[in-house]
Write a protein that holds these residues in place. Structure first.
Motif, PDB file in Angstrom:
ATOM      1  N   ALA A  18     -75.674 -16.568  -6.436  1.00 38.02           N
ATOM      2  CA  ALA A  18     -74.830 -15.815  -7.349  1.00 38.02           C
ATOM      3  C   ALA A  18     -74.109 -16.731  -8.328  1.00 38.02           C
ATOM      4  CB  ALA A  18     -73.820 -14.994  -6.558  1.00 38.02           C
ATOM      5  N   ARG A  19     -73.839 -16.169  -9.500  1.00 41.45           N
ATOM      6  CA  ARG A  19     -73.083 -16.859 -10.548  1.00 41.45           C
ATOM      7  C   ARG A  19     -71.992 -15.947 -11.062  1.00 41.45           C
ATOM      8  NH1 ARG A  19     -76.911 -19.523 -15.055  1.00 41.45           N
ATOM      9  NH2 ARG A  19     -74.813 -19.900 -15.845  1.00 41.45           N
ATOM     10  N   GLU A  20     -70.933 -16.560 -11.564  1.00 41.44           N
ATOM     11  CA  GLU A  20     -69.870 -15.809 -12.227  1.00 41.44           C
ATOM     12  C   GLU A  20     -70.416 -15.206 -13.530  1.00 41.44           C
ATOM     13  OE1 GLU A  20     -67.021 -13.873 -13.790  1.00 41.44           O
ATOM     14  OE2 GLU A  20     -66.718 -14.700 -11.775  1.00 41.44           O
ATOM     15  N   ARG A  21     -70.212 -13.917 -13.719  1.00 41.60           N
ATOM     16  CA  ARG A  21     -70.787 -13.211 -14.871  1.00 41.60           C
ATOM     17  C   ARG A  21     -70.104 -13.572 -16.181  1.00 41.60           C
ATOM     18  NH1 ARG A  21     -69.542  -8.410 -17.300  1.00 41.60           N
ATOM     19  NH2 ARG A  21     -67.889  -8.104 -15.762  1.00 41.60           N
ATOM     20  N   ILE A  22     -68.778 -13.826 -16.151  1.00 43.59           N
ATOM     21  CA  ILE A  22     -68.040 -14.154 -17.380  1.00 43.59           C
ATOM     22  C   ILE A  22     -67.302 -15.487 -17.181  1.00 43.59           C
ATOM     23  CG2 ILE A  22     -67.827 -11.884 -18.429  1.00 43.59           C
ATOM     24  CD1 ILE A  22     -65.253 -11.432 -16.913  1.00 43.59           C
ATOM     25  N   PRO A  23     -68.031 -16.593 -17.142  1.00 46.48           N
ATOM     26  CA  PRO A  23     -67.433 -17.885 -16.772  1.00 46.48           C
ATOM     27  C   PRO A  23     -66.377 -18.389 -17.746  1.00 46.48           C
ATOM     28  CG  PRO A  23     -69.676 -18.190 -17.598  1.00 46.48           C
ATOM     29  CD  PRO A  23     -69.485 -16.715 -17.403  1.00 46.48           C
ATOM     30  N   LEU A  24     -66.477 -18.044 -19.026  1.00 44.26           N
ATOM     31  CA  LEU A  24     -65.473 -18.512 -19.975  1.00 44.26           C
ATOM     32  C   LEU A  24     -64.114 -17.879 -19.716  1.00 44.26           C
ATOM     33  CD1 LEU A  24     -67.505 -18.613 -23.323  1.00 44.26           C
ATOM     34  CD2 LEU A  24     -66.991 -20.487 -21.730  1.00 44.26           C
ATOM     35  N   LEU A  25     -64.113 -16.681 -19.171  1.00 41.56           N
ATOM     36  CA  LEU A  25     -62.853 -16.013 -18.850  1.00 41.56           C
ATOM     37  C   LEU A  25     -62.397 -16.301 -17.427  1.00 41.56           C
ATOM     38  CD1 LEU A  25     -63.354 -12.484 -20.480  1.00 41.56           C
ATOM     39  CD2 LEU A  25     -62.111 -14.456 -21.389  1.00 41.56           C
ATOM     40  N   ARG A  26     -63.332 -16.714 -16.563  1.00 41.36           N
ATOM     41  CA  ARG A  26     -63.002 -16.929 -15.149  1.00 41.36           C
ATOM     42  C   ARG A  26     -63.584 -18.259 -14.647  1.00 41.36           C
ATOM     43  NH1 ARG A  26     -63.741 -10.518 -13.355  1.00 41.36           N
ATOM     44  NH2 ARG A  26     -61.720  -9.908 -14.226  1.00 41.36           N
ATOM     45  N   PRO A  27     -63.089 -19.379 -15.189  1.00 43.50           N
ATOM     46  CA  PRO A  27     -63.636 -20.683 -14.788  1.00 43.50           C
ATOM     47  C   PRO A  27     -63.395 -21.015 -13.319  1.00 43.50           C
ATOM     48  CG  PRO A  27     -61.668 -20.962 -16.156  1.00 43.50           C
ATOM     49  CD  PRO A  27     -62.051 -19.526 -16.244  1.00 43.50           C
ATOM     50  N   ALA A  28     -62.278 -20.554 -12.751  1.00 44.94           N
ATOM     51  CA  ALA A  28     -62.016 -20.842 -11.342  1.00 44.94           C
ATOM     52  C   ALA A  28     -63.043 -20.149 -10.456  1.00 44.94           C
ATOM     53  CB  ALA A  28     -60.607 -20.421 -10.964  1.00 44.94           C
ATOM     54  N   SER A  29     -63.429 -18.946 -10.812  1.00 43.06           N
ATOM     55  CA  SER A  29     -64.480 -18.254 -10.075  1.00 43.06           C
ATOM     56  C   SER A  29     -65.823 -18.941 -10.285  1.00 43.06           C
ATOM     57  CB  SER A  29     -64.569 -16.791 -10.523  1.00 43.06           C
ATOM     58  OG  SER A  29     -65.644 -16.138  -9.896  1.00 43.06           O
ATOM     59  N   ALA A  30     -66.075 -19.396 -11.512  1.00 39.31           N
ATOM     60  CA  ALA A  30     -67.348 -20.070 -11.812  1.00 39.31           C
ATOM     61  C   ALA A  30     -67.528 -21.349 -11.001  1.00 39.31           C
ATOM     62  CB  ALA A  30     -67.443 -20.376 -13.304  1.00 39.31           C
ATOM     63  N   ALA A  31     -66.434 -21.914 -10.500  1.00 42.73           N
ATOM     64  CA  ALA A  31     -66.538 -23.105  -9.659  1.00 42.73           C
ATOM     65  C   ALA A  31     -67.301 -22.823  -8.370  1.00 42.73           C
ATOM     66  CB  ALA A  31     -65.144 -23.643  -9.329  1.00 42.73           C
ATOM     67  N   TYR A  32     -67.434 -21.546  -8.025  1.00 41.59           N
ATOM     68  CA  TYR A  32     -68.168 -21.155  -6.825  1.00 41.59           C
ATOM     69  C   TYR A  32     -69.635 -20.821  -7.109  1.00 41.59           C
ATOM     70  CZ  TYR A  32     -63.672 -20.856  -4.449  1.00 41.59           C
ATOM     71  OH  TYR A  32     -62.446 -21.154  -3.895  1.00 41.59           O
ATOM     72  N   ASP A  33     -70.076 -21.009  -8.349  1.00 43.03           N
ATOM     73  CA  ASP A  33     -71.477 -20.731  -8.678  1.00 43.03           C
ATOM     74  C   ASP A  33     -72.413 -21.483  -7.740  1.00 43.03           C
ATOM     75  OD1 ASP A  33     -70.684 -19.140 -10.753  1.00 43.03           O
ATOM     76  OD2 ASP A  33     -71.449 -20.423 -12.361  1.00 43.03           O
ATOM     77  N   GLY A  39     -58.247 -15.483 -24.002  1.00 43.68           N
ATOM     78  CA  GLY A  39     -58.577 -14.358 -23.138  1.00 43.68           C
ATOM     79  C   GLY A  39     -58.582 -14.676 -21.670  1.00 43.68           C
ATOM     80  N   ALA A  40     -58.721 -15.959 -21.306  1.00 43.79           N
ATOM     81  CA  ALA A  40     -58.791 -16.338 -19.893  1.00 43.79           C
ATOM     82  C   ALA A  40     -57.422 -16.424 -19.234  1.00 43.79           C
ATOM     83  CB  ALA A  40     -59.512 -17.679 -19.754  1.00 43.79           C
ATOM     84  N   LEU A  41     -56.342 -16.506 -20.029  1.00 39.62           N
ATOM     85  CA  LEU A  41     -55.008 -16.571 -19.439  1.00 39.62           C
ATOM     86  C   LEU A  41     -54.660 -15.261 -18.747  1.00 39.62           C
ATOM     87  CD1 LEU A  41     -52.799 -18.343 -22.125  1.00 39.62           C
ATOM     88  CD2 LEU A  41     -53.668 -19.294 -19.979  1.00 39.62           C
ATOM     89  N   ARG A  42     -53.899 -15.353 -17.689  1.00 41.44           N
ATOM     90  CA  ARG A  42     -53.440 -14.153 -17.003  1.00 41.44           C
ATOM     91  C   ARG A  42     -52.207 -13.608 -17.709  1.00 41.44           C
ATOM     92  NH1 ARG A  42     -54.367 -13.018 -11.183  1.00 41.44           N
ATOM     93  NH2 ARG A  42     -56.568 -13.525 -10.924  1.00 41.44           N
TER      94      ARG A  42
END
Length: 386
Positions: free
Chosen positions: A147-162, A346-349
């Motif tokens: 699996a890969r993060e679908r929107i990595p530019l907005l969710r880089p922390a999640s993309a670290a789990y790719d 857009g990636a900021l909370r």
């Protein structure tokens, strides 16, 4: 980059721990029947799991959602070539742009040379897509992908789990929900979407019978099961209404028509008509709830929350539950007044808690969220008030 490096340091340890947890889930006995008060109101629904924090539709995302207090975990169901239901946002697991570069992916299939020949173009709900599709893979082949993060530019922390997690089956989700129900002492429900049911029917892989077969196998094809089945289409929900007592939910968008109601040319109905008191009363003849897009409940006005519409009142008058989708924590998905500075990032909370609080005040019965921890805190605070 510092955030990515920090996340990656824990990825391997997290993946190993998750593998052990997923394996134990397979061996657990069925959970007890849910209490009569289930589902809780308002219900906290983990949209594709804790998808703001882990790659969506993975067991890791579902586990994180449960840890953060979700009442239900959501699965978008599609089907493999050999007839196994799996959880993916779309049957397209990698989509290419017109120039051949990657547009979106939830797996690493585009980087796997052994599957290069599976690239193809298909028309899904009237729109052409080029890429790779679940129905062209057996489960064994799909399980080799990661699996890969679908929107990595907005969710880089999640993309670290790719690259760390598999595509889960519906049965693996059931095992996880049961394990965690026993572990936490609270009922973890399943919120299942039949994805593109008309398309799958057209290629000879209907979703409904395999879904009901799995639910029956696990003792979940009953009225009090901790399960909802949802769809943006109508005919499959009407058919399911005649075949199962499981709770059904009609999903809705502000515009357009259900694909199965429009494919012959002139739409038989539109979502706008379905959202009227008469339309909601008709939905109540085959479903127990509606899932409106959030702006159908609270529109955005002048960059902030406007006055709530009559949707919740009208749906309740028809005897329907209202489960709103989807609340997300990042600037990209929040009204201007709730964005963090700089708003253009857009990636900021942003102020996702204020967003959640507004919808809870509107009287909804449940909410889909990408970050269940925010929803849990908001619901608990609301319920503590005298």
């Amino acid at each position: 980059m510092d955030l990515l490096r920090s996340c990656k340091k824990t990825v391997m340890a997290s993946a190993l721990a998750w593998t052990a947890l997923a394996a134990s889930a397979q061996a657990q006995p069925a959970s007890p029947a849910p209490a009569a008060s289930w589902p809780p109101q308002p219900a906290l629904i983990a949209h594709r799991g804790a998808s703001a924090l882990r790659p969506e539709h993975t067991l890791a995302a579902y586990q994180k959602a449960i840890d953060d207090g979700a009442d239900l975990i959501e699965a978008d169901l599609v089907i493999t070539r050999d007839g196994v239901l799996v959880s993916r946002h779309e049957n397209a697991i990698a989509i290419l742009k017109a120039d051949g570069t990657l547009q979106e992916a939830t797996t690493d299939v585009s980087a796997r040379p052994e599957f290069a020949a599976r690239r193809t173009t298909k028309t899904i709900d009237g729109k052409a897509f080029t890429g790779w599709f679940v129905e062209d893979f057996t489960l064994a082949e799909l399980k080799t992908l990661r699996a890969r993060e679908r929107i990595p530019l907005l969710r880089p922390a999640s993309a670290a789990y790719d690259g760390q997690f598999e595509v889960p089956t519906l049965e693996e989700m059931i095992a996880l929900a049961r394990t965690q129900s026993a572990h936490t002492g609270r009922t973890i429900g399943l919120y299942i979407e039949t994805k593109h049911p008309s398309y799958f029917q057209s290629i000879g892989h209907p979703l409904e019978k395999p879904l009901l077969d799995v639910l029956t196998k696990h003792g979940l094809n009953r009225a009090d099961a901790p399960v909802f089945i949802q769809s943006f289409e109508v005919d499959n929900l009407r058919a399911l209404h005649a075949q199962t007592p499981v709770r059904l939910v009609q999903l809705m968008t502000p515009n357009g028509s259900p694909f199965d109601q429009a494919r012959e040319g002139v739409p038989r109905t539109t979502y706008a008509k379905m959202a009227t008191p008469a339309g909601l009363a008709e939905i109540a003849t085959y479903a127990q709830g509606v899932g409106p897009s959030k702006t159908m409940v609270i529109p955005v006005t002048d960059g902030g929350h406007g006055r709530p519409t009559s949707f919740v009142h009208d749906a309740h008058a028809a005897g329907l539950l209202v489960h709103v989708w989807t609340l997300r924590p990042e600037n990209a998905f929040l009204p201007a007044q709730l964005k963090s500075a700089p708003a253009g990032n857009g990636a900021l909370r942003g102020n996702a808690r204020a967003d959640m609080d507004a919808f809870l005040r509107a009287g909804i019965d449940g909410v889909f969220t990408d970050d269940p921890a925010i929803g849990r805190a908001a619901i608990d605070a609301m319920q503590r008030k005298p």
